[in-house]
Scaffold this active site. Structure first.
Site: not given
Length: 134
Positions: A31, A42
């Site tokens: 991540e 996102d």
């Protein structure tokens, strides 16, 4: 009596599944490089911190810490949130309690381990050194 209780506790852990420290680290590396990076847009909303946690994910894990963005930047708080989220949804998902399922749930939501679109994310987690059994 104590042996019976310990056996029951271990079965409970297996039944619900607990994400391992190693799997958690691989997700963190995938991540953010396991850094407390800021927020990024996102899929129509911001994802923040070590695990790129969205506000809805933070709410699902019980709203730990003093706020979503603050928790996401504190490794202990964010990791606790991910653990709680996984414990909450692994049984709901119908998937086995393993690193692949946890990674795909992290990426795709409560039933993310059943979606083809999360397979690429699992490959990213594997590139961090994890296997299904990590």
């Amino acid at each position: 009596m104590i042996k019976v209780l310990l056996a029951l506790l271990s079965l409970t852990s297996v039944a619900y599944g607990t994400i391992s420290d190693q799997c958690l680290r691989c997700i963190c590396k995938a991540e953010s490089g396991c850094q407390p990076i800021g927020c990024r847009l996102d899929v129509y909303s911001d994802s923040c911190g070590f695990f790129q946690i969205k506000e809805a994910y933070w709410k699902d894990c019980g709203r730990p810490g003093i706020g979503w963005k603050e928790c996401s930047k504190d490794y202990s708080c964010a990791a606790g949130c991910v653990r709680t989220y996984m414990n909450r949804y692994i049984g709901y998902s119908g998937c086995p309690a393993n690193c692949e399922s946890f990674a795909r749930i992290h990426n795709g939501g409560p039933k993310g381990c059943t979606y083809d679109c999360t397979k690429q994310y699992w490959k990213r987690v594997q590139q961090q050194g994890c296997t299904m059994y990590s």
